[in-house]
Design a protein around this motif. Sequence first.
Motif, PDB file in Angstrom:
ATOM      1  N   GLY A 144      45.941 -34.447  52.565  1.00 37.61           N
ATOM      2  CA  GLY A 144      44.564 -33.859  51.893  1.00 37.61           C
ATOM      3  C   GLY A 144      43.712 -33.569  53.190  1.00 37.61           C
ATOM      4  O   GLY A 144      44.381 -33.459  54.410  1.00 37.61           O
ATOM      5  N   ARG A 145      42.529 -33.267  53.082  1.00 35.29           N
ATOM      6  CA  ARG A 145      41.583 -32.933  54.157  1.00 35.29           C
ATOM      7  C   ARG A 145      40.884 -34.128  54.441  1.00 35.29           C
ATOM      8  O   ARG A 145      40.172 -34.909  53.462  1.00 35.29           O
ATOM      9  CB  ARG A 145      40.680 -31.839  53.592  1.00 35.29           C
ATOM     10  N   ASP A 190      37.315 -34.386  52.968  1.00 33.35           N
ATOM     11  CA  ASP A 190      37.454 -34.390  51.405  1.00 33.35           C
ATOM     12  C   ASP A 190      37.708 -35.823  51.190  1.00 33.35           C
ATOM     13  O   ASP A 190      37.173 -36.472  50.304  1.00 33.35           O
ATOM     14  CB  ASP A 190      38.739 -33.663  50.860  1.00 33.35           C
ATOM     15  N   ASN A 191      38.591 -36.759  51.932  1.00 30.34           N
ATOM     16  CA  ASN A 191      38.989 -37.929  51.671  1.00 30.34           C
ATOM     17  C   ASN A 191      37.779 -38.859  51.835  1.00 30.34           C
ATOM     18  O   ASN A 191      37.467 -39.726  51.206  1.00 30.34           O
ATOM     19  CB  ASN A 191      40.071 -38.413  52.640  1.00 30.34           C
ATOM     20  N   GLU A 241      43.810 -41.782  61.084  1.00 30.65           N
ATOM     21  CA  GLU A 241      43.762 -40.337  61.283  1.00 30.65           C
ATOM     22  C   GLU A 241      43.761 -40.039  62.669  1.00 30.65           C
ATOM     23  O   GLU A 241      44.304 -38.902  63.125  1.00 30.65           O
ATOM     24  CB  GLU A 241      42.811 -39.639  60.666  1.00 30.65           C
ATOM     25  N   ARG A 265      45.007 -36.024  63.558  1.00 29.28           N
ATOM     26  CA  ARG A 265      44.151 -35.448  62.750  1.00 29.28           C
ATOM     27  C   ARG A 265      42.590 -35.409  63.243  1.00 29.28           C
ATOM     28  O   ARG A 265      41.916 -34.594  62.640  1.00 29.28           O
ATOM     29  CB  ARG A 265      44.268 -35.697  61.321  1.00 29.28           C
ATOM     30  N   TRP A 285      29.575 -34.012  50.810  1.00 35.52           N
ATOM     31  CA  TRP A 285      30.644 -33.333  51.527  1.00 35.52           C
ATOM     32  C   TRP A 285      30.064 -32.512  52.782  1.00 35.52           C
ATOM     33  O   TRP A 285      30.567 -32.724  53.930  1.00 35.52           O
ATOM     34  CB  TRP A 285      31.387 -32.379  50.650  1.00 35.52           C
ATOM     35  N   LEU A 308      37.448 -33.364  64.484  1.00 35.98           N
ATOM     36  CA  LEU A 308      38.477 -33.036  63.775  1.00 35.98           C
ATOM     37  C   LEU A 308      39.760 -32.384  64.783  1.00 35.98           C
ATOM     38  O   LEU A 308      38.967 -31.435  65.615  1.00 35.98           O
ATOM     39  CB  LEU A 308      38.374 -32.115  62.640  1.00 35.98           C
TER      40      LEU A 308
END
Length: 195
Positions: free
Chosen positions: A82-83, A86-87, A142, A147, A183, A194
């Motif tokens: 996923g992103r 979002d997570n 991550e 990521r 979000w 990111l």
Amino acid sequence: MPTGIALRDVREQLFDAAERVLLAHGPSALTSRAVTDEAGVAKGVLHRHFADFDAFLAEFVLDRIHRMDPKAAALREATGTGRVVDNLAQALIGLFGSVAVAIVALVTFRDGLRARLRDTWPAGVPVLTDAADIIAGYLRAERSGGRLKPDADVDTIAFMLIGAGHLLFADRTGTPPEPSVVWIKVAAVVGPWLA
């Protein structure tokens, strides 16, 4: 409650009653009488199982913190899928949509409880520091997976996310924020890091 009738899982029954009182009426309404009335047991039942009310509350708080373990596992399992934003947004909604915000208010409200929790929780507010550790662990994973940028300070990012989440959800009597608002806050904090 008549004598001679065994209570099954009395601790859990009392903890669930405490959670209901806390969520419905706030920390100032959380008394031993309110808990035992809500649980439908005699007041002496609580005092037979706990040294005093602050000991009960300390164990209640720690029990509710341990209930975050499945949420932590779910966030860890989301690593690499996923992103990231979002997570994290889902994790914050899950955390602060639970009893966590009410527990923060309870710990802040009761000096005796804070003192009791210091025996096992030396710094910070238990729910919030545990959540920050969970999020930092996810961010670390991550980052290791490429990521997040290699120089991302995951501990600081986690604290920023917890602070933002708490501010969004702190009014337990109001309407919770829309997921899109959560979000946006997560994206603002994490976006620059990111990869």
